[in-house]
Design a protein around this motif. Structure first.
Motif, mmCIF file in Angstrom:
data_model
loop_
_atom_site.group_PDB
_atom_site.id
_atom_site.type_symbol
_atom_site.label_atom_id
_atom_site.label_comp_id
_atom_site.label_asym_id
_atom_site.label_seq_id
_atom_site.Cartn_x
_atom_site.Cartn_y
_atom_site.Cartn_z
ATOM 1 N N MET A 126 -59.243 -71.112 49.861
ATOM 2 C CA MET A 126 -59.093 -71.006 48.555
ATOM 3 C C MET A 126 -60.162 -71.654 47.886
ATOM 4 O O MET A 126 -60.767 -72.656 48.316
ATOM 5 N N PRO A 127 -60.548 -70.985 46.776
ATOM 6 C CA PRO A 127 -61.486 -71.428 45.823
ATOM 7 C C PRO A 127 -61.252 -73.064 45.166
ATOM 8 O O PRO A 127 -60.036 -73.103 45.018
ATOM 9 N N PRO A 128 -62.249 -73.818 45.085
ATOM 10 C CA PRO A 128 -61.829 -75.154 44.759
ATOM 11 C C PRO A 128 -61.137 -75.291 43.060
ATOM 12 O O PRO A 128 -60.534 -76.459 42.867
ATOM 13 N N ASN A 129 -60.983 -74.348 42.255
ATOM 14 C CA ASN A 129 -60.627 -74.378 41.172
ATOM 15 C C ASN A 129 -58.969 -74.378 41.077
ATOM 16 O O ASN A 129 -58.276 -74.809 40.241
ATOM 17 N N LEU A 130 -58.177 -74.341 42.495
ATOM 18 C CA LEU A 130 -57.004 -74.680 42.456
ATOM 19 C C LEU A 130 -56.701 -76.002 42.631
ATOM 20 O O LEU A 130 -55.443 -76.695 42.615
ATOM 21 N N GLY A 131 -57.512 -76.828 42.943
ATOM 22 C CA GLY A 131 -57.159 -78.222 43.077
ATOM 23 C C GLY A 131 -57.619 -78.752 44.377
ATOM 24 O O GLY A 131 -57.309 -77.871 45.375
ATOM 25 N N GLU A 132 -58.213 -79.865 44.632
ATOM 26 C CA GLU A 132 -58.423 -80.321 46.107
ATOM 27 C C GLU A 132 -57.481 -80.652 46.885
ATOM 28 O O GLU A 132 -57.126 -80.183 48.049
ATOM 29 N N ASP A 133 -56.263 -81.140 46.365
ATOM 30 C CA ASP A 133 -55.131 -81.281 47.046
ATOM 31 C C ASP A 133 -54.438 -79.824 47.504
ATOM 32 O O ASP A 133 -54.045 -79.736 48.724
ATOM 33 N N ASP A 156 -50.614 -65.678 48.837
ATOM 34 C CA ASP A 156 -49.922 -66.923 48.481
ATOM 35 C C ASP A 156 -50.740 -67.629 47.728
ATOM 36 O O ASP A 156 -50.272 -68.424 46.776
ATOM 37 N N GLY A 157 -51.882 -68.037 48.295
ATOM 38 C CA GLY A 157 -52.991 -69.118 47.597
ATOM 39 C C GLY A 157 -53.411 -68.488 46.320
ATOM 40 O O GLY A 157 -53.299 -69.435 45.235
ATOM 41 N N LEU A 158 -53.560 -67.196 46.239
ATOM 42 C CA LEU A 158 -54.182 -66.653 44.940
ATOM 43 C C LEU A 158 -53.258 -66.975 43.712
ATOM 44 O O LEU A 158 -53.467 -66.948 42.692
ATOM 45 N N ARG A 159 -51.926 -66.901 44.188
ATOM 46 C CA ARG A 159 -50.915 -66.982 43.342
ATOM 47 C C ARG A 159 -50.324 -68.360 43.126
ATOM 48 O O ARG A 159 -49.480 -68.651 42.359
ATOM 49 N N ALA A 164 -68.655 -64.972 53.758
ATOM 50 C CA ALA A 164 -67.936 -65.593 52.415
ATOM 51 C C ALA A 164 -69.050 -66.077 51.335
ATOM 52 O O ALA A 164 -68.627 -65.872 50.243
ATOM 53 N N LEU A 165 -70.481 -66.200 51.618
ATOM 54 C CA LEU A 165 -71.212 -66.535 50.847
ATOM 55 C C LEU A 165 -72.411 -65.575 50.380
ATOM 56 O O LEU A 165 -73.401 -65.838 49.551
ATOM 57 N N ASP A 166 -72.032 -64.331 50.957
ATOM 58 C CA ASP A 166 -72.715 -63.295 50.452
ATOM 59 C C ASP A 166 -72.022 -62.252 49.565
ATOM 60 O O ASP A 166 -71.218 -61.213 49.871
ATOM 61 N N ARG A 167 -72.579 -62.255 48.333
ATOM 62 C CA ARG A 167 -71.759 -61.479 47.179
ATOM 63 C C ARG A 167 -71.846 -60.121 47.813
ATOM 64 O O ARG A 167 -70.939 -59.351 47.463
ATOM 65 N N ASP A 168 -72.984 -59.588 48.349
ATOM 66 C CA ASP A 168 -73.050 -58.169 48.639
ATOM 67 C C ASP A 168 -72.109 -57.584 49.772
ATOM 68 O O ASP A 168 -72.113 -56.404 49.714
ATOM 69 N N ALA A 169 -71.532 -58.524 50.308
ATOM 70 C CA ALA A 169 -70.468 -58.075 51.225
ATOM 71 C C ALA A 169 -69.026 -58.009 50.749
ATOM 72 O O ALA A 169 -68.114 -57.277 51.502
ATOM 73 N N PHE A 170 -69.137 -57.775 49.339
ATOM 74 C CA PHE A 170 -67.719 -57.866 48.745
ATOM 75 C C PHE A 170 -67.770 -56.470 47.780
ATOM 76 O O PHE A 170 -68.662 -56.362 47.265
ATOM 77 N N GLN A 171 -66.473 -55.845 47.526
ATOM 78 C CA GLN A 171 -66.423 -54.761 46.713
ATOM 79 C C GLN A 171 -66.563 -55.446 45.211
ATOM 80 O O GLN A 171 -66.657 -56.442 45.071
ATOM 81 N N ASP A 172 -66.380 -54.457 44.214
ATOM 82 C CA ASP A 172 -66.810 -55.018 42.808
ATOM 83 C C ASP A 172 -65.710 -55.971 42.476
ATOM 84 O O ASP A 172 -66.084 -56.840 41.514
ATOM 85 N N THR A 184 -55.967 -76.978 47.967
ATOM 86 C CA THR A 184 -57.176 -76.320 49.023
ATOM 87 C C THR A 184 -56.986 -77.055 50.079
ATOM 88 O O THR A 184 -56.974 -76.443 51.404
ATOM 89 N N ARG A 185 -57.151 -78.329 50.279
ATOM 90 C CA ARG A 185 -56.992 -79.191 51.538
ATOM 91 C C ARG A 185 -55.680 -78.889 52.294
ATOM 92 O O ARG A 185 -55.579 -78.568 53.605
ATOM 93 N N GLY A 186 -54.505 -78.856 51.489
ATOM 94 C CA GLY A 186 -53.392 -78.579 52.070
ATOM 95 C C GLY A 186 -53.018 -77.094 52.522
ATOM 96 O O GLY A 186 -52.378 -77.015 53.778
ATOM 97 N N PHE A 187 -53.682 -76.267 52.025
ATOM 98 C CA PHE A 187 -53.606 -74.717 52.238
ATOM 99 C C PHE A 187 -54.423 -74.626 53.806
ATOM 100 O O PHE A 187 -53.742 -74.098 54.479
ATOM 101 N N GLU A 188 -55.547 -75.208 53.927
ATOM 102 C CA GLU A 188 -56.063 -75.148 55.091
ATOM 103 C C GLU A 188 -55.350 -75.933 56.363
ATOM 104 O O GLU A 188 -55.403 -75.392 57.274
ATOM 105 N N ARG A 189 -54.936 -76.853 55.924
ATOM 106 C CA ARG A 189 -54.130 -77.823 56.910
ATOM 107 C C ARG A 189 -52.922 -77.083 57.493
ATOM 108 O O ARG A 189 -52.430 -77.487 58.644
ATOM 109 N N ASN A 190 -52.507 -76.134 56.576
ATOM 110 C CA ASN A 190 -51.109 -75.317 57.164
ATOM 111 C C ASN A 190 -51.307 -74.775 58.379
ATOM 112 O O ASN A 190 -50.643 -74.781 59.281
ATOM 113 N N TYR A 191 -52.518 -74.065 58.421
ATOM 114 C CA TYR A 191 -53.008 -73.425 59.552
ATOM 115 C C TYR A 191 -53.252 -74.337 60.831
ATOM 116 O O TYR A 191 -52.760 -74.095 61.992
ATOM 117 N N SER A 192 -54.113 -75.074 60.790
ATOM 118 C CA SER A 192 -54.232 -76.183 61.924
ATOM 119 C C SER A 192 -53.087 -76.858 62.351
ATOM 120 O O SER A 192 -53.090 -77.003 63.579
#
Length: 214
Positions: free
Chosen positions: A139-146, A104-107, A175-183, A148-156
């Motif tokens: 979600m990454p910050p490029n989606l906008g602060e409102d 949902d967030g990525l779209r 999340a911060l380890d690039r080697d932990a992810f596929q290509d 990304t914050r609203g997205f996290e708030r949905n769950y809590s």
């Protein structure tokens, strides 16, 4: 004469009919996982994902429990909401893990719709008596602060409203380890599936213990 033969056959069968039948095996208690590709094990064999490893841990540490993985790659909260009633009625789970929302967030789908869909899934799960663990995403910050914050708030907010268990961010340990992810830089590798399970386990175990105590 025929009735006499029938009577003799019945008398011969009585000892066998009187023997107790095989003991029935108690039905396993179920953890139902409703997720997307992160839980379906994208890019790896099904048994290598964290959900399958959860099944192995339950078999070892909590005999009598099993995992049903109803996760689908590409699934959205709308898809989960459309399937949840059928899944909980089919499996009658004691615990439901809801790990949806990333797609949902990525779209950039509306937050209100995602919230409504997740609420429907929680409600359907609790209606059959299941305890719920809501697993969040960020979600990454490029989606906008409102957004990304609203997205996290949905769950809590939903966790508080429905009194569910909450794991705020599934990918937090890696999340911060690039080697932990596929290509694709989206899906975790096989090597870190154990870390994901270790992250989920402390949030899930209290629900399993509470279900056992009921």
């Amino acid at each position: 004469m025929q009735w006499a033969i029938g009577l003799l056959l019945l008398l011969a069968l009585l000892p066998a009919l009187a023997q107790p039948g095989p003991a029935t095996t108690p039905q396993a208690r179920t953890v139902l996982v409703m997720g997307d590709s992160l839980s379906a094990g994208y890019g790896m064999a099904a048994h290598e994902g964290w959900v399958s490893r959860l099944g192995e841990r339950l078999a070892k540490d909590r005999p009598g429990w099993r995992v049903v993985n109803a996760s689908i790659s590409g699934e959205t909260t709308a898809g989960g909401a459309s399937r949840i009633v059928g899944e909980v009625l089919r499996h009658r789970p004691e615990v439901v893990v809801i790990a949806l929302g990333a797609n949902d967030g990525l779209r950039g789908l509306p937050l209100r719709e995602a919230r409504r869909n997740l609420a429907r899934m929680i409600g359907a799960s609790q209606h059959v008596g299941a305890k719920v663990l809501l697993v969040g995403m960020r979600m990454p910050p490029n989606l906008g602060e409102d957004y990304t914050r609203g997205f996290e708030r949905n769950y809590s907010d939903l966790a508080k409203l429905f009194d569910t268990g909450l794991l705020p961010f599934l990918l937090e340990p890696i999340a911060l380890d690039r080697d932990a992810f596929q290509d694709d830089n989206l899906h975790p590798t096989i090597e870190v599936q154990g870390k994901l399970l270790d992250h989920v386990w402390p949030a899930l175990l209290p629900l399993i213990e509470a279900a056992d105590a009921d």
